[in-house]
Write an enzyme that holds these catalytic residues in place. Structure first.
Site, mmCIF file in Angstrom:
data_model
loop_
_atom_site.group_PDB
_atom_site.id
_atom_site.type_symbol
_atom_site.label_atom_id
_atom_site.label_comp_id
_atom_site.label_asym_id
_atom_site.label_seq_id
_atom_site.Cartn_x
_atom_site.Cartn_y
_atom_site.Cartn_z
ATOM 1 N N HIS A 38 0.841 -1.208 0.000
ATOM 2 C CA HIS A 38 0.000 0.000 0.000
ATOM 3 C C HIS A 38 0.876 1.258 0.000
ATOM 4 O O HIS A 38 0.627 2.195 -0.759
ATOM 5 C CB HIS A 38 -0.849 0.057 1.275
ATOM 6 C CG HIS A 38 -1.929 -0.972 1.385
ATOM 7 N ND1 HIS A 38 -2.067 -1.783 2.479
ATOM 8 C CD2 HIS A 38 -2.936 -1.313 0.551
ATOM 9 C CE1 HIS A 38 -3.109 -2.573 2.321
ATOM 10 N NE2 HIS A 38 -3.656 -2.328 1.155
ATOM 11 N N LYS B 211 -16.857 -6.625 5.183
ATOM 12 C CA LYS B 211 -15.681 -7.257 5.796
ATOM 13 C C LYS B 211 -15.935 -7.484 7.274
ATOM 14 O O LYS B 211 -15.891 -6.551 8.073
ATOM 15 C CB LYS B 211 -14.453 -6.382 5.576
ATOM 16 C CG LYS B 211 -14.097 -6.336 4.099
ATOM 17 C CD LYS B 211 -12.614 -6.387 3.860
ATOM 18 C CE LYS B 211 -12.357 -6.660 2.394
ATOM 19 N NZ LYS B 211 -11.152 -6.084 1.872
ATOM 20 N N ARG C 153 -2.095 -5.917 -8.458
ATOM 21 C CA ARG C 153 -1.156 -7.022 -8.219
ATOM 22 C C ARG C 153 -1.285 -8.084 -9.300
ATOM 23 O O ARG C 153 -2.309 -8.150 -9.986
ATOM 24 C CB ARG C 153 -1.425 -7.640 -6.845
ATOM 25 C CG ARG C 153 -0.924 -6.797 -5.708
ATOM 26 C CD ARG C 153 -1.516 -7.222 -4.397
ATOM 27 N NE ARG C 153 -2.941 -6.900 -4.340
ATOM 28 C CZ ARG C 153 -3.674 -6.929 -3.239
ATOM 29 N NH1 ARG C 153 -3.121 -7.280 -2.103
ATOM 30 N NH2 ARG C 153 -4.946 -6.614 -3.273
ATOM 31 N N SER D 177 -2.896 -7.516 3.010
ATOM 32 C CA SER D 177 -3.136 -7.367 4.451
ATOM 33 C C SER D 177 -3.439 -8.712 5.087
ATOM 34 O O SER D 177 -3.047 -8.969 6.225
ATOM 35 C CB SER D 177 -4.301 -6.401 4.693
ATOM 36 O OG SER D 177 -3.967 -5.115 4.246
#
Ligand code: ADP
Length: 165
Positions: free
Chosen positions: A17, A41, A91, A129
């Site tokens: 990040h 989440k 990514r 994460s």
């Protein structure tokens, strides 16, 4: 003034990040790191306030970066700026489908809103994460994965302990 919005959960912020935020800050006049309050989440590791506090410490060195939170749609948040662009990291493999879909939806809601992608730095392309949360749970060395300012905090939280200072 061109504003970039870097949205995400940042639970917690990783070096991946930070790499995107640093590169974005070098291109745009102003950058908002936007911690999204995402109802989907469940059971996050850090509270929103903790995440904001950590990102503020990590990004304190950048004059043109600020941290905010938002609990609505990103495309609605972006309407408050005259010229805002969403900047996201991409990514290898995993991100493309999701990001393509989100960019299209955001543009449908707010037609002038563009999404730009910075390819992930090679070093961080498999970093997330969730990987950090898992490693921290084992008390692993996080030096290669997490900004140094928050390593102790991430380890302490994963070990279920209180954080000092
Ligand atoms: P999510 O949206 O899955 O919760 P995060 O909040 O962790 O993802 O990340 C927010 C943004 O940061 C996304 O655009 C994601 O692609 C990007 N990002 C996350 N990790 C990396 C990394 N290692 N390298 C580049 N970009 C990353």
């Amino acid at each position: 003034m061109k504003v970039a919005i870097c949205p995400g959960s940042f639970d917690p912020m990783t070096l991946g990040h930070l790499n995107i935020v640093r590169r974005t800050a070098a291109i745009f006049d102003s950058v908002v790191v936007l911690v999204m309050v995402n109802a989907n989440k469940s059971s996050p590791m850090f509270t929103i306030d903790e995440r904001v506090d950590m990102i503020k410490r990590v990004t304190a060195r950048f004059d043109n970066v600020r941290v905010e939170t938002y609990d609505g749609l990103l495309a609605e948040y972006a309407k408050r700026f005259e010229h805002a662009v969403i900047v996201k990291g991409l990514r290898a493999g995993t991100d493309f489908e999701n990001e393509f879909q989100m960019a299209q939806i955001n543009k449908t809601i707010t037609p002038q809103l563009e999404t730009m992608f910075l390819t992930s730095s090679e070093k961080y392309t498999f970093l997330s994460s969730s990987v950090v949360r898992e490693l921290a749970g084992y008390g692993a060395d996080l030096t290669e994965f997490v900004p140094r300012e928050i390593i102790d905090e991430v380890l302490a939280k994963a070990q279920g302990g209180a954080v000092n200072g």
